[in-house]
Design a protein around this motif. Structure first.
Motif, PDB file in Angstrom:
ATOM      1  N   TRP A  15     103.730 -43.921   9.263  1.00 41.40           N
ATOM      2  CA  TRP A  15     104.449 -42.704   8.881  1.00 41.40           C
ATOM      3  C   TRP A  15     104.460 -41.706  10.030  1.00 41.40           C
ATOM      4  N   LEU A  16     103.311 -41.544  10.676  1.00 43.36           N
ATOM      5  CA  LEU A  16     103.200 -40.583  11.766  1.00 43.36           C
ATOM      6  C   LEU A  16     104.055 -41.003  12.959  1.00 43.36           C
ATOM      7  N   ALA A  17     104.053 -42.305  13.267  1.00 51.97           N
ATOM      8  CA  ALA A  17     104.866 -42.794  14.388  1.00 51.97           C
ATOM      9  C   ALA A  17     106.352 -42.593  14.109  1.00 51.97           C
TER      10      ALA A  17
ATOM     11  N   ASP B 111      97.857 -35.746  18.000  1.00 51.40           N
ATOM     12  CA  ASP B 111      96.433 -35.983  18.241  1.00 51.40           C
ATOM     13  C   ASP B 111      95.631 -35.510  17.041  1.00 51.40           C
ATOM     14  N   GLU B 112      94.373 -35.992  16.954  1.00 54.10           N
ATOM     15  CA  GLU B 112      93.472 -35.528  15.911  1.00 54.10           C
ATOM     16  C   GLU B 112      93.141 -34.059  16.131  1.00 54.10           C
TER      17      GLU B 112
ATOM     18  N   LEU C 235      99.122 -32.166  14.662  1.00 60.16           N
ATOM     19  CA  LEU C 235      97.679 -32.388  14.632  1.00 60.16           C
ATOM     20  C   LEU C 235      97.279 -33.048  13.319  1.00 60.16           C
ATOM     21  N   THR C 236      96.414 -34.031  13.412  1.00 60.79           N
ATOM     22  CA  THR C 236      96.100 -34.886  12.278  1.00 60.79           C
ATOM     23  C   THR C 236      94.612 -34.879  11.966  1.00 60.79           C
TER      24      THR C 236
ATOM     25  N   ALA D 178      93.780 -29.905  25.352  1.00 59.23           N
ATOM     26  CA  ALA D 178      94.360 -28.591  25.679  1.00 59.23           C
ATOM     27  C   ALA D 178      95.346 -28.752  26.820  1.00 59.23           C
ATOM     28  N   SER D 179      96.363 -29.572  26.584  1.00 59.83           N
ATOM     29  CA  SER D 179      97.360 -29.846  27.611  1.00 59.83           C
ATOM     30  C   SER D 179      98.660 -30.237  26.923  1.00 59.83           C
TER      31      SER D 179
END
Length: 500
Positions: A185-187, A217-218, A53-54, A224-225
């Motif tokens: 970086w995240l990828a 995801d942010e 989570l970002t 919620a899945s």
């Protein structure tokens, strides 16, 4: 006087809380999350959801949710206690009693655990790294908050029962100001995690004992899945062996202990996921692949039993005898590799198959396959390098089969031409043009830069030599005219047949 005559009393020395500061220092993000998944598997989980989570594309929270048996007050207190070792079964993946804390504090300053056991109320605990490193303080969280997290597990995994591990105050993340760098970086982080988990748990993923997904995801907008599923990466997933006499089992003996070494030889010039892992070439993964209860503990490396080198890149050895761990092998706390004890080095040096093949002969057999393939490659005439328009897998395969000349590469593109024309050659621009009028015949699902790989590969094999001279000679021009005539008629016939 014996060695024990000088003892006057015994005292208990509690560990210094300062050791918390060094916990998890050798954990990568991938190995840390894999350690948490080990706990989930030991708890009977069949589904694990990982949530990265970002906030503004910077990683701020990591969650690992499972549908395992869950914990009550006593069990969760034990789980949060440093160095606590429960009774391990032979098929458990846990080993040291440090995994949860080491994995978490290697990457975050706050560890929160929510859990729900069947027939028992939900529980929650939190450890702040700064407090824990002073006095081992653990916070007991409210039942209402624990119930909310049980409801979240129900939404995501379909089970209130289970455990949620949450890292906040994440330390090891991109902290610069450049948004493109943050996203890159995240990828990279996501891809490295997916590759590591895909190969580490490939056996469990393949036979359906475990399902793992990753959501990026942010934080405030996270769905919620579940996220995208992790796919298994089999480091022995070749279609056929590279050597007709392998795989072959060698037996390493030390006293009454016998360990089986299953020796594999990958096919030469392999270029598939499994040989390549996580974007790294297959050469990086020669050596031992060590499993414990179908969990991969070591991903290649000869551990000083042999010297690594390009010629040995096809050689991979499976060791999955759990009795060897503790006697022949010592596992590190991060489960990211093993130390080979001297007795095991000696056993490997004397290992042999039923037909007498030794370990060094196995390495020589693997080298011979690689060397023979290289000889065949050198006998072929070098070609011009393919570039834009060719799928990366095609470029790599051409590079595996042929050497490249020192020249500008050629590219292949689509553009609109007259009906009945199939291709054109722009020698000066080093470009092979295809008629976009017929693109849908070869890319029916819509075009992209690297579409129609079979067509483009065939056109490269047909035409590459005309780009390799200094100019188009009379013979080249005559060949091009011949190809245009025949392929132009062929593509019109192809279009007419498909439109009937």
């Amino acid at each position: 006087m014996t060695a024990f005559d000088d003892v006057v009393r015994r005292i208990t020395l509690a560990p210094d809380a300062g050791l918390v500061k060094s916990l998890g220092a050798n954990h990568t993000l991938e190995s840390a999350i894999a350690d948490l998944i080990d706990n989930s598997i030991d708890a009977g989980a069949t589904r694990v959801s990982i949530r990265l989570l970002t906030r503004d594309d910077r990683l701020v929270q990591v969650e690992v949710l499972d549908d395992g048996h869950g914990m009550d007050d006593d069990v969760i207190n034990a789980a949060m206690t440093i160095g606590h070792q429960r009774e391990y079964n032979d098929d458990d993946l846990g080993h040291f009693g440090m995994g949860l804390k080491a994995a978490s504090f290697g990457h975050s300053d706050a560890l929160t655990v929510w859990s729900k056991k069947e027939g028992v109320g939900p529980v929650g605990r939190r450890i702040q790294r700064a407090d824990f490193s002073r006095d081992f303080t653990c916070e007991v969280l409210s039942t209402d908050a624990a119930a909310e997290h049980s409801a979240s597990r129900m939404t995501i995994l379909g089970s209130e029962r289970g455990t949620s591990v949450v890292w906040t105050d994440v330390r090891n993340t991109y902290r610069g100001r450049n948004p493109d760098e943050a996203r890159s970086w995240l990828a990279t982080c996501n891809q490295a995690l997916r590759s590591h988990l895909g190969v580490t748990f490939h056996r469990l993923l393949t036979d359906g004992r475990l399902k793992v997904d990753v959501l990026v995801d942010e934080l405030e907008e996270a769905l919620a899945s579940p996220g995208e599923p992790i796919l298994p990466i089999d480091p022995f997933g070749y279609a056929s062996s590279g050597h007709p006499r392998y795989p072959k089992v060698l037996i390493a003996k030390a006293g009454e202990t016998r360990v089986e070494l299953t020796c594999h030889v990958w096919p030469a010039k392999a270029d598939v996921t499994g040989f390549r892992i996580g974007g790294m070439p297959g050469e990086a993964f020669q050596g031992f692949f060590i499993y414990r209860n179908d969990r991969l503990l070591q991903m290649g490396g000869w551990s000083n039993t042999a010297n690594p080198g390009p010629a040995r890149q096809l050689a991979r050895v499976v060791l999955e005898d759990s009795t060897a761990i503790g006697s022949f092998l010592t596992m590190n706390p991060e489960k990211s590799g093993l130390k080979f004890e001297p007795i095991f080095h000696d056993a490997i040096n004397h290992a042999a198959a039923s037909d007498g093949t030794s370990f060094i002969e196995y390495l020589q057999d693997a080298e011979s396959i690689y060397t023979d393939a290289r000889k065949r490659r050198r006998q072929r005439k070098p070609v011009i390098m393919p570039d834009k328009g060719f799928a990366p897998t095609i470029r790599r395969r051409i590079g595996a089969e042929l050497q490249f000349i020192e020249d500008d590469p050629i590219q292949i593109k689509w553009r609109r031409m007259e009906a009945g024309e199939f291709f054109d050659i722009d020698f000066a621009a080093k470009t092979l043009w295809l008629n976009s009028l017929y693109r849908s015949l070869f890319a029916p699902n819509g075009g992209s830069l690297n579409d129609a790989p079979v067509l483009k590969a065939l056109m490269f094999l047909l035409t590459h030599h005309v780009f390799e001279g200094r100019h188009l000679g009379a013979k080249d021009k005559d060949e091009i005219a011949l190809w245009k005539s025949i392929l132009g008629a062929a593509v019109v016939a192809e279009e007419n047949m498909r439109n009937k």
